[in-house]
Design a protein around this motif. Structure first.
Motif, mmCIF file in Angstrom:
data_model
loop_
_atom_site.group_PDB
_atom_site.id
_atom_site.type_symbol
_atom_site.label_atom_id
_atom_site.label_comp_id
_atom_site.label_asym_id
_atom_site.label_seq_id
_atom_site.Cartn_x
_atom_site.Cartn_y
_atom_site.Cartn_z
ATOM 1 N N ARG A 181 10.949 -45.263 59.990
ATOM 2 C CA ARG A 181 9.932 -44.444 59.398
ATOM 3 C C ARG A 181 10.689 -43.023 59.058
ATOM 4 O O ARG A 181 10.858 -42.343 58.113
ATOM 5 C CB ARG A 181 8.832 -44.283 59.888
ATOM 6 N N ILE B 71 5.748 -47.445 56.354
ATOM 7 C CA ILE B 71 7.187 -46.897 56.627
ATOM 8 C C ILE B 71 7.541 -45.764 55.543
ATOM 9 O O ILE B 71 8.020 -46.297 54.502
ATOM 10 C CB ILE B 71 8.130 -48.070 56.758
ATOM 11 N N GLY C 218 8.280 -46.185 49.891
ATOM 12 C CA GLY C 218 8.419 -46.512 51.389
ATOM 13 C C GLY C 218 8.291 -48.185 51.582
ATOM 14 O O GLY C 218 8.394 -49.029 50.640
ATOM 15 N N GLN D 63 -0.514 -39.984 59.862
ATOM 16 C CA GLN D 63 0.243 -41.126 60.698
ATOM 17 C C GLN D 63 0.327 -40.658 62.216
ATOM 18 O O GLN D 63 0.177 -39.304 62.258
ATOM 19 C CB GLN D 63 1.712 -40.942 60.263
#
Length: 640
Positions: A487, A548, A506, A554
């Motif tokens: 990531r 990701i 992503g 997050q």
């Protein structure tokens, strides 16, 4: 004497109330849904004397080893705050009692297993929290306990003495509205009888008034509950609309990103096509002019022919008249005159026919040149299209080359299958594997978009995975660390910072690290879960709800799960492409959905791996029918 009499009256009152009030969970759905409803409503009628709840304006409910259906139903209820106080309900899940008691923000724990309840009771003694057990055998130890009736209803009992010992007060409506049974009511009656002995006369006078008020309050509470349900239904409808709009926005953004990329790649082709289309348009206009001119010439020729016919008719009439007047005298003159006229007419006709022939021949030559030019342009366009397709097919070979061959997988996972069905020639879904020492790392991933844009992202993901695992050793490698580092690389490489107009590229991914010696796997997931079927029982390990790539909410790291593996276990990793395919059901477009996918895996998991792959392919093709494939499809299956 008065004391015994009062005791008898109160006992009779409690018995009457117990039998006259309907069970709260009646007609409330499954037992799991009833328990979720009670878990949501019971805290409304508890007051923490230390102010723990009121200070935060949040009610936190901890679920320890709880059934998935109860968890899902409670989270659904927790979307709305308590109507009277505005308190928000927070639901937290724990895998063990030790993890649960370390969280000091929890107000209420639900402990459905007897062993967990005993451990929590010992660890949380003299702590201002409420423990809710499920069918616990010793009622003297419980605080609140659920009971499953044979009729399918769920009732509950509570021990007010044990609850008050923890510094928590109980509102009367816990019994009146939710109809719970206080199993320590003998102590309550004894305490209340001492107080009521001084107010016996007042109680007798207000008893009837109190009953009427209680009925009135109960009716109002029922009306409020109905209103709350209606508001909840409306809220869910609005929430569904908002989620649907958000999904549509995301799809539009994805489509715009793909369109921009394809536009850049095909810009030169489009410019060339635009020029050629302009030339074709000019040729078409010229052809139209030539066609119009030809029609005018044909019309003029027909008019000339008609005029000639009229002249011939007039000449015939004149000839007949001359023959009648002077047949004998002027026969030679008439013949000469007729010859001259016929010659003139013939010459005129010959002139016009020659002119028309020359013009038509010239027009045909122009048309042939224009047709050749158009045919050449069409050939060039077809060649350019074939060149683009050829380039994409070459890109497919490159993508297939960077993904490990199945023979490599078979070396470390002898019994496996990989089902990859790209929507276009190249795919945004990809599989990958690499060994680190004696451990084998393998993954199933879904990149943003599909086709050429998705394929670019897949190549980027494979390159990063190769680099990340090359820097790790068998002793320190974890699935969670791989996703966390990946990531970070994606965010850095794509220069993502969270700006509103920024592209949200992503990938979603499930990754496993297989340790054959220890018969263990590590699993970490970004949106994509892991399914293991053992002894005909399906278990799903959920992924972290973040991709990701850059994500506003997050966490620092992806969760690393360790799972023991037994011989015969069947493991599945997959993208969302299979469950998102549309089919026609009762004349309407329907998604296949994840629950149908899980049911189908249970149905086929005992078959040979090659047969499983074929059955999965046949099943989704039959489901789609004549509808187009909407997304790339990837399913990886492994039998240990």
């Amino acid at each position: 004497m008065k004391l015994y009499k009062l005791y008898g009256i109160l006992t009779a009152l409690f018995v009457c109330l117990a039998f006259s009030i309907p069970v709260y969970s009646q007609n409330r759905g499954t037992q799991s849904e009833q328990k979720a409803d009670l878990l949501y409503n019971i805290p409304k009628y508890l007051i923490w004397e230390n102010g723990r709840q009121s200070q935060t304006q949040f009610m936190t409910i901890g679920l320890v080893n709880t059934d998935e259906e109860i968890t899902k139903a409670l989270k659904k209820n927790a979307k709305k705050p308590y109507p009277s106080t505005g308190t928000r309900v927070i639901v937290k899940e724990f895998l063990s009692v030790e993890d649960a008691v370390s969280d000091k923000s929890v107000n209420v724990y639900y402990l459905p297993y007897t062993g967990d309840f005993v451990s929590a009771s010992n660890l949380l003694k003299y702590t201002p929290v409420v423990l809710i057990s499920d069918n616990y055998p010793n009622m003297s130890e419980v605080m609140i306990d659920f009971s499953d009736e044979k009729s399918g209803l769920v009732t509950f009992a509570y021990n007010s003495t044990n609850i008050k010992r923890e510094g928590i007060s109980i509102l009367p409506n816990l019994t009146k509205v939710l109809h719970g049974e206080d199993i320590s009511k003998d102590d309550i009656i004894k305490e209340q009888s001492e107080q009521l002995s001084l107010k016996e006369d007042e109680l007798n006078q207000k008893l009837k008034l109190l009953e009427e008020k209680e009925k009135e309050i109960f009716q109002k509470q029922q009306q409020i509950e109905i209103q709350n349900r209606n508001m909840a239904i409306q809220s869910r409808g609005i929430q569904n609309q908002v989620e649907k709009l958000e999904r549509q926005k995301q799809e539009m953004r994805s489509l715009k990103i793909q369109q921009d990329r394809i536009s850049k790649e095909l810009q030169e082709t489009e410019n060339s096509l635009a020029k050629k289309n302009k030339e074709v348009s000019q040729v078409s206009v010229e052809l139209e002019k030539q066609k119009t001119l030809l029609q005018e010439q044909q019309t003029a020729a027909r008019q000339q022919q008609q005029h000639i016919d009229q002249i011939n008719d007039a000449i015939s009439i004149k000839e007949n008249e001359l023959k009648q007047l002077n047949i004998k005298n002027r026969l030679l003159n008439n013949i000469l005159l007729v010859s001259i006229v016929v010659s003139v007419i013939f010459l005129v006709m010959l002139f016009f026919i020659a002119k028309l022939y020359i013009g038509k021949r010239r027009d045909n030559q122009i048309l042939e040149l224009q047709n050749e030019k158009i045919e050449k342009q069409n050939t060039e366009i077809t060649a350019q299209k074939d060149k683009i397709v050829e380039s994409i097919r070459y890109a497919q070979k490159i993508q297939q080359a960077v993904m490990p061959p199945e023979e490599y997988f078979s070396k470390y996972l002898p019994d496996h299958f990989i089902m990859l069905k790209p929507k276009d020639i190249v795919s945004g879904d990809f599989y990958w594997g690499n060994h680190v020492g004696e451990k084998f790392v393998f993954t199933a991933a879904d990149c943003t978009g599909h086709g050429v844009p998705g394929a670019f992202m897949s190549l980027l993901g494979i390159a990063f995975l190769n680099d990340i695992t090359a820097r790790m050793t068998a002793e320190n490698i974890t699935a969670g660390d791989i996703l966390t580092i990946l990531r970070s690389n994606i965010i850095t490489y794509l220069r993502q910072s969270g700006k509103e107009d920024e592209q949200k590229d992503g990938m979603d991914m499930a990754i496993c690290v297989y340790d054959k010696k220890q018969s263990k796997i590590q699993y970490a997931g970004a949106h994509n879960p892991l399914i293991i079927i053992r002894d005909n029982t399906l278990t799903q390990t959920d992924a972290d709800e973040m991709p990701i790539g850059y994500y506003e909410n997050q966490t620092d790291k992806f969760t690393n799960h360790e799972i023991d593996i037994k011989k015969g276990d069947m493991l599945y990793m997959f993208s969302d492409g299979y469950s998102d395919q549309f089919g026609i059901v009762d004349g309407k477009r329907r998604k296949y959905m994840i629950r149908n996918f899980r049911d189908f895996l249970l149905k086929i998991h005992n078959l040979e791996l090659k047969e499983q792959k074929q059955r999965l392919d046949d099943n989704i093709e039959n489901w789609r029918g004549n509808l187009k494939q909407l997304d790339d499809i990837l399913v990886v299956g492994v039998r240990f």
